[in-house]
Structure formats: C-alpha cells, structure tokens
Design a protein around this motif. Structure first.
Motif, PDB file in Angstrom:
ATOM      1  N   THR A 223       0.841  -1.194   0.000  1.00 45.56           N
ATOM      2  CA  THR A 223       0.000   0.000   0.000  1.00 45.56           C
ATOM      3  C   THR A 223       0.873   1.239   0.000  1.00 45.56           C
ATOM      4  OG1 THR A 223      -1.750  -1.141   1.209  1.00 45.56           O
ATOM      5  CG2 THR A 223      -1.788   1.257   1.252  1.00 45.56           C
ATOM      6  N   VAL A 224       0.549   2.168  -0.868  1.00 46.98           N
ATOM      7  CA  VAL A 224       1.204   3.474  -0.891  1.00 46.98           C
ATOM      8  C   VAL A 224       0.107   4.514  -0.769  1.00 46.98           C
ATOM      9  CG1 VAL A 224       2.595   5.103  -2.202  1.00 46.98           C
ATOM     10  CG2 VAL A 224       3.101   2.661  -2.331  1.00 46.98           C
ATOM     11  N   GLY A 225       0.050   5.172   0.371  1.00 45.10           N
ATOM     12  CA  GLY A 225      -1.028   6.118   0.584  1.00 45.10           C
ATOM     13  C   GLY A 225      -2.361   5.396   0.526  1.00 45.10           C
ATOM     14  N   ALA A 226      -3.237   5.848  -0.356  1.00 48.62           N
ATOM     15  CA  ALA A 226      -4.554   5.223  -0.497  1.00 48.62           C
ATOM     16  C   ALA A 226      -4.586   4.232  -1.657  1.00 48.62           C
ATOM     17  CB  ALA A 226      -5.610   6.308  -0.721  1.00 48.62           C
ATOM     18  N   ARG A 227      -3.420   3.905  -2.223  1.00 43.74           N
ATOM     19  CA  ARG A 227      -3.360   3.031  -3.398  1.00 43.74           C
ATOM     20  C   ARG A 227      -2.677   1.715  -3.056  1.00 43.74           C
ATOM     21  NH1 ARG A 227      -0.150   7.501  -6.686  1.00 43.74           N
ATOM     22  NH2 ARG A 227      -0.319   6.124  -8.491  1.00 43.74           N
ATOM     23  N   SER A 228      -3.007   0.682  -3.848  1.00 38.98           N
ATOM     24  CA  SER A 228      -2.413  -0.635  -3.627  1.00 38.98           C
ATOM     25  C   SER A 228      -1.704  -1.105  -4.889  1.00 38.98           C
ATOM     26  CB  SER A 228      -3.492  -1.644  -3.219  1.00 38.98           C
ATOM     27  OG  SER A 228      -4.014  -1.322  -1.959  1.00 38.98           O
ATOM     28  N   PHE A 229      -0.628  -1.872  -4.678  1.00 37.89           N
ATOM     29  CA  PHE A 229       0.182  -2.383  -5.780  1.00 37.89           C
ATOM     30  C   PHE A 229       0.412  -3.878  -5.580  1.00 37.89           C
ATOM     31  CE2 PHE A 229       0.853   2.069  -5.705  1.00 37.89           C
ATOM     32  CZ  PHE A 229       1.113   2.459  -7.014  1.00 37.89           C
ATOM     33  N   VAL A 230       0.394  -4.604  -6.683  1.00 37.89           N
ATOM     34  CA  VAL A 230       0.546  -6.054  -6.654  1.00 37.89           C
ATOM     35  C   VAL A 230       1.802  -6.435  -7.431  1.00 37.89           C
ATOM     36  CG1 VAL A 230      -0.511  -8.258  -7.280  1.00 37.89           C
ATOM     37  CG2 VAL A 230      -1.950  -6.374  -6.506  1.00 37.89           C
ATOM     38  N   TRP A 231       2.604  -7.335  -6.842  1.00 36.66           N
ATOM     39  CA  TRP A 231       3.810  -7.815  -7.513  1.00 36.66           C
ATOM     40  C   TRP A 231       3.424  -8.810  -8.593  1.00 36.66           C
ATOM     41  CZ3 TRP A 231       6.137 -12.385  -8.668  1.00 36.66           C
ATOM     42  CH2 TRP A 231       7.506 -12.356  -9.034  1.00 36.66           C
ATOM     43  N   SER A 232       3.948  -8.612  -9.803  1.00 37.83           N
ATOM     44  CA  SER A 232       3.698  -9.535 -10.904  1.00 37.83           C
ATOM     45  C   SER A 232       4.918  -9.577 -11.804  1.00 37.83           C
ATOM     46  CB  SER A 232       2.475  -9.088 -11.714  1.00 37.83           C
ATOM     47  OG  SER A 232       2.232  -9.976 -12.792  1.00 37.83           O
ATOM     48  N   ASP A 233       5.636 -10.682 -11.759  1.00 40.75           N
ATOM     49  CA  ASP A 233       6.770 -10.895 -12.645  1.00 40.75           C
ATOM     50  C   ASP A 233       7.799  -9.770 -12.506  1.00 40.75           C
ATOM     51  OD1 ASP A 233       8.174 -12.411 -14.476  1.00 40.75           O
ATOM     52  OD2 ASP A 233       7.329 -11.364 -16.210  1.00 40.75           O
ATOM     53  N   ASP A 234       8.186  -9.437 -11.266  1.00 43.85           N
ATOM     54  CA  ASP A 234       9.176  -8.405 -10.939  1.00 43.85           C
ATOM     55  C   ASP A 234       8.714  -6.984 -11.242  1.00 43.85           C
ATOM     56  OD1 ASP A 234      11.121  -9.905  -9.717  1.00 43.85           O
ATOM     57  OD2 ASP A 234      12.170 -10.371 -11.584  1.00 43.85           O
ATOM     58  N   VAL A 235       7.430  -6.809 -11.440  1.00 42.24           N
ATOM     59  CA  VAL A 235       6.867  -5.480 -11.673  1.00 42.24           C
ATOM     60  C   VAL A 235       5.789  -5.219 -10.619  1.00 42.24           C
ATOM     61  CG1 VAL A 235       5.704  -3.950 -13.323  1.00 42.24           C
ATOM     62  CG2 VAL A 235       7.250  -5.733 -14.164  1.00 42.24           C
ATOM     63  N   TRP A 236       5.809  -4.024 -10.018  1.00 40.18           N
ATOM     64  CA  TRP A 236       4.752  -3.627  -9.091  1.00 40.18           C
ATOM     65  C   TRP A 236       3.689  -2.872  -9.873  1.00 40.18           C
ATOM     66  CZ3 TRP A 236       4.240  -5.526  -4.388  1.00 40.18           C
ATOM     67  CH2 TRP A 236       5.361  -6.087  -3.765  1.00 40.18           C
ATOM     68  N   VAL A 237       2.471  -3.413  -9.892  1.00 37.04           N
ATOM     69  CA  VAL A 237       1.398  -2.904 -10.739  1.00 37.04           C
ATOM     70  C   VAL A 237       0.283  -2.343  -9.857  1.00 37.04           C
ATOM     71  CG1 VAL A 237      -0.198  -3.448 -12.615  1.00 37.04           C
ATOM     72  CG2 VAL A 237       1.921  -4.766 -12.354  1.00 37.04           C
ATOM     73  N   GLU A 238      -0.137  -1.119 -10.145  1.00 37.83           N
ATOM     74  CA  GLU A 238      -1.252  -0.557  -9.395  1.00 37.83           C
ATOM     75  C   GLU A 238      -2.464  -1.470  -9.593  1.00 37.83           C
ATOM     76  OE1 GLU A 238      -3.194   3.736  -8.260  1.00 37.83           O
ATOM     77  OE2 GLU A 238      -1.594   3.637  -9.746  1.00 37.83           O
ATOM     78  N   SER A 239      -3.087  -1.854  -8.491  1.00 39.52           N
ATOM     79  CA  SER A 239      -3.999  -3.000  -8.506  1.00 39.52           C
ATOM     80  C   SER A 239      -5.244  -2.814  -9.369  1.00 39.52           C
ATOM     81  CB  SER A 239      -4.421  -3.349  -7.077  1.00 39.52           C
ATOM     82  OG  SER A 239      -5.072  -2.253  -6.458  1.00 39.52           O
ATOM     83  N   ASP A 240      -5.735  -1.580  -9.528  1.00 39.18           N
ATOM     84  CA  ASP A 240      -6.985  -1.417 -10.263  1.00 39.18           C
ATOM     85  C   ASP A 240      -6.786  -0.888 -11.679  1.00 39.18           C
ATOM     86  OD1 ASP A 240      -6.198   1.099  -9.475  1.00 39.18           O
ATOM     87  OD2 ASP A 240      -8.208   1.778  -8.925  1.00 39.18           O
ATOM     88  N   LEU A 241      -5.550  -0.979 -12.216  1.00 44.25           N
ATOM     89  CA  LEU A 241      -5.324  -0.597 -13.609  1.00 44.25           C
ATOM     90  C   LEU A 241      -6.016  -1.585 -14.541  1.00 44.25           C
ATOM     91  CD1 LEU A 241      -1.531   0.374 -13.646  1.00 44.25           C
ATOM     92  CD2 LEU A 241      -3.489   1.917 -13.887  1.00 44.25           C
ATOM     93  N   THR A 242      -6.559  -1.077 -15.619  1.00 43.01           N
ATOM     94  CA  THR A 242      -7.217  -1.939 -16.596  1.00 43.01           C
ATOM     95  C   THR A 242      -6.230  -2.356 -17.680  1.00 43.01           C
ATOM     96  OG1 THR A 242      -7.875  -0.111 -18.031  1.00 43.01           O
ATOM     97  CG2 THR A 242      -9.373  -0.688 -16.220  1.00 43.01           C
ATOM     98  N   ASN A 243      -6.598  -3.368 -18.449  1.00 38.93           N
ATOM     99  CA  ASN A 243      -5.762  -3.784 -19.578  1.00 38.93           C
ATOM    100  C   ASN A 243      -5.551  -2.640 -20.556  1.00 38.93           C
ATOM    101  OD1 ASN A 243      -5.104  -6.514 -19.071  1.00 38.93           O
ATOM    102  ND2 ASN A 243      -7.201  -7.128 -19.574  1.00 38.93           N
ATOM    103  N   ASP A 244      -6.603  -1.882 -20.795  1.00 42.78           N
ATOM    104  CA  ASP A 244      -6.474  -0.763 -21.742  1.00 42.78           C
ATOM    105  C   ASP A 244      -5.485   0.270 -21.233  1.00 42.78           C
ATOM    106  OD1 ASP A 244      -8.314  -1.966 -23.393  1.00 42.78           O
ATOM    107  OD2 ASP A 244     -10.025  -0.806 -22.648  1.00 42.78           O
ATOM    108  N   GLU A 245      -5.487   0.530 -19.922  1.00 39.75           N
ATOM    109  CA  GLU A 245      -4.536   1.495 -19.369  1.00 39.75           C
ATOM    110  C   GLU A 245      -3.106   0.972 -19.482  1.00 39.75           C
ATOM    111  OE1 GLU A 245      -6.471   4.094 -15.853  1.00 39.75           O
ATOM    112  OE2 GLU A 245      -6.582   1.933 -15.524  1.00 39.75           O
ATOM    113  N   LEU A 246      -2.921  -0.326 -19.265  1.00 40.77           N
ATOM    114  CA  LEU A 246      -1.583  -0.911 -19.410  1.00 40.77           C
ATOM    115  C   LEU A 246      -1.070  -0.753 -20.840  1.00 40.77           C
ATOM    116  CD1 LEU A 246      -1.857  -4.239 -17.373  1.00 40.77           C
ATOM    117  CD2 LEU A 246      -0.533  -2.225 -16.783  1.00 40.77           C
ATOM    118  N   PHE A 247      -1.942  -0.995 -21.786  1.00 42.06           N
ATOM    119  CA  PHE A 247      -1.558  -0.916 -23.193  1.00 42.06           C
ATOM    120  C   PHE A 247      -1.161   0.507 -23.580  1.00 42.06           C
ATOM    121  CE2 PHE A 247      -2.865  -0.478 -27.730  1.00 42.06           C
ATOM    122  CZ  PHE A 247      -1.874  -1.284 -28.269  1.00 42.06           C
ATOM    123  N   ALA A 248      -1.830   1.491 -22.973  1.00 40.06           N
ATOM    124  CA  ALA A 248      -1.579   2.892 -23.330  1.00 40.06           C
ATOM    125  C   ALA A 248      -0.511   3.547 -22.464  1.00 40.06           C
ATOM    126  CB  ALA A 248      -2.885   3.683 -23.217  1.00 40.06           C
TER     127      ALA A 248
END
Length: 785
Positions: free
Chosen positions: A704-729
């Motif tokens: 958790t960073v402030g009011a946001r959460s991040f999940v570890w995935s394949d050595d990358v910390w990803v903001e938990s509620d990002l969508t596929n479309d946001e990742l692509f862009a």
C-alpha cells in the motif's frame, strides 16, 4: 569490472536503511566487485531499535537508540542518514556513537532531496525516494569493525502540529522496502504529560497499549520482535471536552467522496452519577463436553469474576443449561454482596453433564431481560457455549428467528464460542442482530481471560443507544452500521464516506445515566487533503469485513460479491473473491503488447492483473450453509471478518489477510496455479538474496502506498486497479532517467510509488506510466490465451 574501496552499496542506500527508516551510506568496503543490491543489504543488520519520546503539551523530545551488526568480513564506515518526520519543526539534534559525540548536519527538504536522488543514482536502488520531500540529518560515523556491533543514539526536539483538534506525533519507522533482514527488536514508548486532561489517544498505524495515570498523564507503548516495519508510527491525542469528546479526521481527493474517522472518547474518571446502572445476565453451558480440558472450571471462574465486578446499582441474573435450562432466580437481583456470594455458591454446584439446549437457555435469558422499568437500562447477555444444539430445537435458523421475536432495544447479546464444535452462523447472527459482539475461545485458550476482558469493558457504561449525524455532509456507508455502547476507558471509532466537505456540526445523541442527551461539535471535513492516506483503506477493510459477513449470514448475493471485488481490487484486500492478488493465472503483458482478451470477471473483465471467475484466478468456495457452519475453518473465518470490521489500524487487519492469503496459496498449489509469493521468492534468490531473506520478503506481494495498492507480478509492481487498456496505453519511462526523477518530484506520492522497485506501473493524474529497467534481461512475453 573490479572496484576497490567502493563507495558503497550498503546503502546501504537501500540497504540504507536497514535502519528502520534511517540509513547508512558506506564509505569504504574492500571488495573486489560491486555487489548486487540484495547482496549489499545483507552487510548491516539492525539488532535493536528503541524509541523513547516525552511529549509535554506540543513539545516532543525523542531519543532513538539503534544497535547495528556488521555481519560482513569488511570494516564499514560512512554517513548516517535520518529522514526527518513529515513537516517536523526539528531542533536540538544530537548524536552519539558508542557513547562519543558525533557532529552532524540538518538539511531542509530541498537540499535533502539532492542527497536522496544521488544515492539512488549511484547505487541503483530506488528505496530512498520514499523520503524525497523530507528533510534529513546526516553525520559521518566511525568505522564498524567486521562481525561486531555499534550503537547509535540520537536525540531531537520538535514542535508537534495541531491537526483536526488533535496533536499529531509522527516517527519514521518503516524499513521493509530497504532491509533484507528483520529488525531484531523494535520498541516505542511515548510518555504524554499535559496541563489539561487528556482524552482521545489513538494510533491509526499500529496496535498500541495505552496506560493512563490520572487525567493528565499517559504512556503509549508498541513492541515487536523479528519484524520489518512497513509504515511510520503515528499517534494523535486530544484534550477533554464534555462527558464524551469527539474528534474527526478526514481524507479527500479532488471531487471524489471523502473518508472520515470519528473518535468518541468518554471521560476517564467518572462521577457515580455519570455511570449508567446496567443489567447483566450470564448464560452458561454446563453440558457434558464442558468437562473436557478444564473448560467448566475456567467458565465458573469467568462468570464469578463477571458477577463480582458489578457495581452496587447494577442487577444480574444467571442461567445454566445442559439437557434442560435453569434460572438461578426467576427475576433479576440487585448486585449486593450477599447475592453475589449466593450466585457463586450456585455456580460451584454445577456439574458438566447432559446435552446442549440452546433454545431454552436463550428463552430464559430474554425472559429475565424483560422488566417493568419505566426507563430501560442497558442489558448485557453473556451467552457461553462449547457445542452445537442437541436438545430442544436443533434448527439454528429457527433458534435465531425465535430470539429475533423476543428482541428488545435495550438488550445486547455477547456470544462466546468455546472450541471449534460451535455453530458460528448462529453465534454470529445472535450477536449481529442484538447489537452485541462475538468472541471465540480456541482450544488451549483461557475462557477466564476472554470473559474477564468483556466484564471489565462493560463495567461502566457511559452512553447507550448512540446515534451519530453530520449535518449536510451526505454521510454514507458508516462502519459500524449499528453503534455499540460507549464504556469508560474505551474509545469508539466510526468510519464512513462523505459527499460534501467543509465546516459542519457533528451531533452525538444517546442515553447517559438514564437520560437522553445530545452533544454537538464543530468539525471540518477536508475539501482536498491526502495527508491521512491510511483512512481510505481502513474504511474499505471494515466495509469488506461487513460485506463478507452479510454473505456468510444472509446468503450469497451477486451484488454484494461485486462490491467486495471492487473494494478488494482497489485497496488490495485479499478475500476469496480477489484471489488474483496472491495467485497469478497469467503474467502482465509486456510494454506495448496488446491487452489480453476480456474475460468474465467480477469487476467487468478489464483488470490488467488477470482474474476471471468473479475477481480471482480461482473460483471462490460457496458460503457454508447455516447448519454446516462449524469447525476450525468456520471459527477462523468468523474471527477474520470480525477483525476486519473492527480494525483500528493497518496492522490490526493483517491477521485476516495473512490467513486468507495462506488458504488461497494452498489451493493454488493443488490446482496447478502459481502463487505470487513463490515466484517472487524464486526471483529474489536469483537476484542474490539468501533463501531465508527471500522467503521473508516474498511474503509481501501486495503493498500500500497512501490510499493506493500495488501487486507484484513478474518483478513489476502494478497498481492494482489498472485496466488492460490502461496498461496498453502506458507511457514507458526508463529507470533512473531524467524523466524518471522528474516524475519522482511531481506529486506527493510519486516518490513513494517509485520506491517500490525498479519496475513499476502506476497512474499519475490521467496518465499511466510504466517504469522499465533497461538493464533487465528482455524476456519474451508469454502469449495471451
């Protein structure tokens, strides 16, 4: 490439800080090649970290004593870096090492930022960006010999800020992002001394022990061993107002609905006229199974303690049940010494024999609770059982329905389940519907301790039938939904959302000493303030606990499940419906890769972290039918939901998250899926971490960073509620590039987000950025299925 006299590593810049939010940057270490960051972090361990603070009024003097162990084969010397508390007005900073005075320098935030960034650039570790924006104290330190200890002691004084009607103390404690090894022992002791009567004392970050010495003095303590603290320590305290003091903290971003925490604290010392007379009815299971493991004797002692702690104006009743149910007397009795002794003699004659007639016992208890009083007293029923209903009605839903028909507004039902052979659906429903609380006494736990805690808590009711309103603020989703009574020596915390910020009136209504009372306070709900970033997740944890209870007690609801998934995804709360947080069914797409096809997930199918089957990599198990809600798993699930619903600080809900995480990882292993922790442990070992250190660090796959959460995935910390479309862009930014450091300075949380690791994907404003480490080996992205 060989490097001698390396200006090193140890950070410790990342290592930096094995110092619990303080750090050492090593000057000389004779080694033949530059170690990798995780290897560097192992050179210097924190053996102990002791903090003692004395606060008088708003002036705080803090003494920090840390003992470090150089576990390397080299002598270490360098600079000690201590990030200052946020917005602290610090003076009189002194430091000694092994008893000798050390000269140091205080740097304000703008100059300190350059030092933090320089460490990050030189040692390829983003950890200290956590503190960019804070001032620092730095000092050259004496050499620490190989395989030896050194003690650092520093003292500083600061003027504490006044915030939301409370004085705020902050100490930079966290180390998890910097240190491999756990800190051996951590202790914090805060002594409060005031010319005015202290009332509210509250830590939103840690579970603390509070010991009051009269109205004007208190000591707050926190201790832990073999830990890696993951948040700074924060403490708020305020002064006396009316019979009940009220303070409100709030958090709000832009135009979104805000989050608030209201703390209601009664007077510490009560006049006899301030304490409400009460009725207490103890209902004790004396069935044959209570003979096992000494449960009967513990239960007798517990009920005797409860009765003997009653005040002289109180009344009480006693019900015992096995095959049949028996009332000690047909009506409530005054809490005289004679009556207390008589009840004790009755209890001493009870034998553990026969079946379990829960239906009749509850009927007798509610019959005793009905009185002819013109003004109803608070009535507390303590119901204790170690078994399932075997006599009378054995249908738990029919028993709950019958109790519901007898419900009275002044009655509170507190349930105590002893052992695992109890029906949690019944006990939880009884407590939920009758504005009480549930408690479970596990095998080998002491019944007397649990019940004595209850008796001490309810000994002095200050206010009952509480109602809280905030004029014009459009309050929603308050937790707890049904306000419990307020007792002397306790504090009630209420959380919720608000739609309209600004200065407004908080109204508390309730019954005090048998009389309806109302107290009004002027409070301010922030229009835009993100300082108390722990509030959103604390509220969400409570809300998720409540919603999980609704599914367990009222039955499955698709609408409720979707809300659990939405909150779990946004705030990184591990539940059976958000298994994707800890179980990976597919890695994230590489930079620029097209998003995977949409699925049928609980939140719409667009999460970049995968998660079909309603928000998770694995389908959640169906809720237990009411009649099957018993056994170890049922008890622990009930405790987990209750812990979430009553959480007072981030670490208070950790137990529930850890249990759910463990269950999901075990299911993943049996179904051929990968637990994120296993993959992270493997990755850390490849980077040079020892197996023990990698296993410890890999436990944390959601941060958790402030009011946001991040999940570890394949050595990358990803903001938990990002969508596929946001990742692509997402805009790609190279790690340690000038653009990278520009982002670290742009926004309050960016530095903290980038401190998570070398590769992070996060939302900033309306854009998404993907930090990519050019040095990382390029791997072929797996095909999306």
């Amino acid at each position: 490439m060989y490097l001698k006299n390396l200006l090193a590593a140890l950070v410790l810049a990342a290592a930096a800080t094995p110092l619990v939010a303080q750090g050492i940057v090593a000057r000389r270490v004779d080694i033949v090649e530059r170690p990798r960051p995780l290897e560097r972090a192992a050179y210097l361990n924190v053996k102990s970290h002791q903090v003692e603070t004395v606060i008088e009024g708003q002036s705080a003097t803090t003494t920090v004593t840390q003992t470090f162990t150089n576990v390397s084969r080299w002598q270490i010397e360098g600079e000690y870096i201590f990030p200052l508390p946020v917005n602290a007005a610090v003076s009189d900073f002194q430091m000694t090492m092994n008893g000798k005075m050390v000269k140091g320098e205080l740097l304000e935030a703008s100059k300190a930022r350059g030092i933090y960034e320089d460490i990050v650039r030189r040692y390829l570790d983003p950890g200290l960006l956590e503190y960019a924006g804070r001032g620092l104290f730095k000092a050259s330190i004496f050499p620490i010999a190989a395989n030896s200890d050194a003690s650092v002691k520093l003292t500083y004084t600061e003027l504490l800020p006044y915030d939301s009607g409370l004085v705020r103390f902050n100490y930079p404690l966290q180390t998890r992002r910097y240190a491999q090894a756990a800190v051996g022992a951590v202790s914090i002791k805060v002594s409060l001394k005031s010319d005015h009567a202290l009332r509210t004392i509250y830590s939103p970050t840690h579970s603390t022990e509070i010991v009051r010495s009269g109205d004007n003095n208190a000591t707050v303590g926190f201790e832990a061993k073999s830990v890696q603290p993951d948040s700074d320590f924060e403490l708020f305290f305020g002064y006396a107002q009316d019979v009940v003091a009220a303070n409100v903290m709030s958090f709000r971003e832009a135009t979104d609905n805000g989050y608030f925490l209201a703390l209601l604290t009664p007077k510490i010392k009560l006049e006899a006229s301030d304490i409400q007379p009460k009725d207490v009815i103890a209902v004790l299971d004396t069935s044959g199974s209570m003979q096992d493991d000494g449960k009967m004797e513990q239960a007798r002692k517990a009920v005797k303690f409860c009765i003997n702690s009653l005040n002289e104006k109180d009344r009480f009743g006693l019900v015992t049940f096995s095959t049949d149910s028996h009332k000690w007397r047909d009506a409530l009795c005054d809490a005289t010494r004679e009556n207390k002794d008589s009840a004790g003699e009755y209890l001493g004659k009870q034998e553990a024999i026969g079946g379990t007639n829960i239906e009749d016992a509850l009927n007798h208890a509610f019959d005793l609770a009905k009185t002819a009083d013109a003004v109803k007293r608070p009535c507390y029923i303590l119901f204790m059982t170690d078994g399932l209903p075997t006599m009378g009605s054995t249908d738990v839903k029919m028993i709950a329905k019958a109790v519901s028909a007898k419900r009275d507004a002044n009655v509170r039902l507190f349930t105590f389940g002893v052992g695992y052979d109890v029906n949690t659906w019944l006990l939880d429903t009884l407590a939920e519907d009758n504005r009480g609380q549930r408690e479970y006494v596990k095998p080998k736990e002491d019944i007397e301790v649990k019940v004595s805690t209850f008796a001490s808590k309810v000994s002095s009711p200050v206010m009952s039938d509480i109602k809280l309103t905030v004029a014009g603020a459009e309050i929603t989703d308050t937790q707890p939904r049904n306000m419990p009574d307020l007792f002397a020596g306790n504090q009630l915390s209420v959380m919720g959302r608000y739609g309209k910020p600004g200065k407004t009136q908080l109204l508390i209504e309730g019954t005090v000493a048998g009389v309806k009372r109302a107290y009004e306070y002027t409070v301010e709900l922030e229009a835009t303030s993100t300082a108390k970033a722990y509030l959103p997740r604390m509220w969400a944890v409570r809300q998720v606990g409540y919603l999980m209870d609704q599914i367990n007690l009222r039955g499955y609801s698709e609408e409720v499940k979707k809300e659990i998934v939405r909150l779990g995804t946004k705030f990184g709360i591990v539940t059976p419906y958000t298994s994707f947080l800890v179980v990976e069914d597919a890695p994230i797409s590489g930079p620029g890769a097209p998003p995977p096809p949409r699925r049928d997930p609980g939140w719409g199918g667009s999460s970049g972290l995968g998660g079909g089957n309603g928000g998770g990599a694995m389908p959640a198990a169906a809720p237990r039918p009411a009649e099957d809600a018993h056994g170890k798993d049922a008890v622990e699930d009930s405790e987990n939901n209750d812990a979430r619903r009553s959480t007072e600080s981030p670490d208070a809900a950790k137990k529930a998250d850890d249990k759910t995480k463990g269950e999901l990882e075990e299911r993943a292993r049996t179904t051929g899926l990968s637990a994120r922790s296993a993959k992270r442990r493997e990755s850390l070992e490849k980077q040079g971490a020892s197996p023990a250190a990698a296993a410890e660090a890999a436990k944390e796959v959601v941060k958790t960073v402030g009011a946001r959460s991040f999940v570890w995935s394949d050595d990358v910390w990803v903001e938990s509620d990002l969508t596929n479309d946001e990742l692509f862009a997402a805009e790609t930014v190279d790690y340690l590039s000038e653009r990278y450091f520009e982002l670290s300075r742009d926004g309050n949380d960016n530095g903290k987000v980038l401190a998570l690791g070398a590769e992070v994907i996060f939302r900033h404003g309306k854009k998404v950025y993907r930090i990519v480490d050019p040095a990382r080996k390029t791997e072929k992205a797996p095909e999306n299925k």
